[in-house]
Design a protein around this motif. Structure first.
Motif, PDB file in Angstrom:
ATOM      1  N   PHE A   1      -1.770   0.370   3.618  1.00 27.74           N
ATOM      2  CA  PHE A   1      -2.448   1.585   4.070  1.00 27.74           C
ATOM      3  C   PHE A   1      -1.441   2.714   4.282  1.00 27.74           C
ATOM      4  N   VAL A   2      -1.707   3.859   3.679  1.00 26.20           N
ATOM      5  CA  VAL A   2      -0.843   5.034   3.821  1.00 26.20           C
ATOM      6  C   VAL A   2      -1.231   5.750   5.109  1.00 26.20           C
ATOM      7  N   THR A   3      -0.298   5.800   6.068  1.00 27.51           N
ATOM      8  CA  THR A   3      -0.594   6.355   7.396  1.00 27.51           C
ATOM      9  C   THR A   3      -0.318   7.854   7.497  1.00 27.51           C
ATOM     10  N   GLU A   4       0.099   8.477   6.432  1.00 25.79           N
ATOM     11  CA  GLU A   4       0.399   9.907   6.449  1.00 25.79           C
ATOM     12  C   GLU A   4      -0.850  10.705   6.830  1.00 25.79           C
ATOM     13  N   GLY A   5      -0.694  11.610   7.795  1.00 27.30           N
ATOM     14  CA  GLY A   5      -1.817  12.427   8.253  1.00 27.30           C
ATOM     15  C   GLY A   5      -2.571  11.829   9.419  1.00 27.30           C
ATOM     16  N   TYR A   6      -2.203  10.626   9.822  1.00 28.44           N
ATOM     17  CA  TYR A   6      -2.850   9.958  10.950  1.00 28.44           C
ATOM     18  C   TYR A   6      -1.947  10.018  12.167  1.00 28.44           C
ATOM     19  N   ASN A   7      -2.540   9.872  13.350  1.00 27.53           N
ATOM     20  CA  ASN A   7      -1.796   9.886  14.603  1.00 27.53           C
ATOM     21  C   ASN A   7      -1.113   8.534  14.795  1.00 27.53           C
ATOM     22  N   LEU A   8       0.227   8.544  14.855  1.00 25.47           N
ATOM     23  CA  LEU A   8       0.996   7.318  15.050  1.00 25.47           C
ATOM     24  C   LEU A   8       1.661   7.345  16.416  1.00 25.47           C
ATOM     25  N   GLU A   9       1.744   6.182  17.035  1.00 22.02           N
ATOM     26  CA  GLU A   9       2.443   6.024  18.304  1.00 22.02           C
ATOM     27  C   GLU A   9       3.668   5.159  18.093  1.00 22.02           C
ATOM     28  N   GLU A  10       4.402   4.944  19.174  1.00 24.93           N
ATOM     29  CA  GLU A  10       5.606   4.114  19.149  1.00 24.93           C
ATOM     30  C   GLU A  10       5.343   2.789  18.446  1.00 24.93           C
ATOM     31  N   GLY A  11       6.323   2.307  17.761  1.00 22.89           N
ATOM     32  CA  GLY A  11       6.178   1.040  17.053  1.00 22.89           C
ATOM     33  C   GLY A  11       5.317   1.145  15.807  1.00 22.89           C
TER      34      GLY A  11
END
Length: 84
Positions: free
Chosen positions: A48-58
């Motif tokens: 899954f490409v996470t670009e553009g999504y809100n990411l947190e630590e880890g």
């Protein structure tokens, strides 16, 4: 949406409404004053490409609960509502 116990959601797979595997549920963020579920904390699938999504630590993906469309065998979320 029907009522669901949080313990039944443990490690459930998250799918987008267009059939793409997003990842596995790691945790929920809840407002304890109101009892509302605010966000899903997801361990994203490697594909899954996470670009553009809100990411947190880890490298955990944060999806607002309002993006959830259905909970059965999978938790189905609207991929476009999942972006912040």
């Amino acid at each position: 949406m029907t009522r669901t116990f949080a313990r039944s959601l443990s490690r459930k797979k998250i799918m987008s409404n267009d059939g793409k595997l997003i990842g596995t549920l790691k945790n929920l963020r809840v407002d304890f004053d109101s009892g509302q579920v605010l966000d899903l904390i997801i361990h994203p699938d490697q594909s899954f490409v996470t670009e553009g999504y809100n990411l947190e630590e880890g490298n955990l993906l944060v999806v607002p609960f309002e993006a959830v469309k259905d909970i059965k065998d999978y938790i189905v979320v609207d991929r476009y509502l999942a972006r912040r």
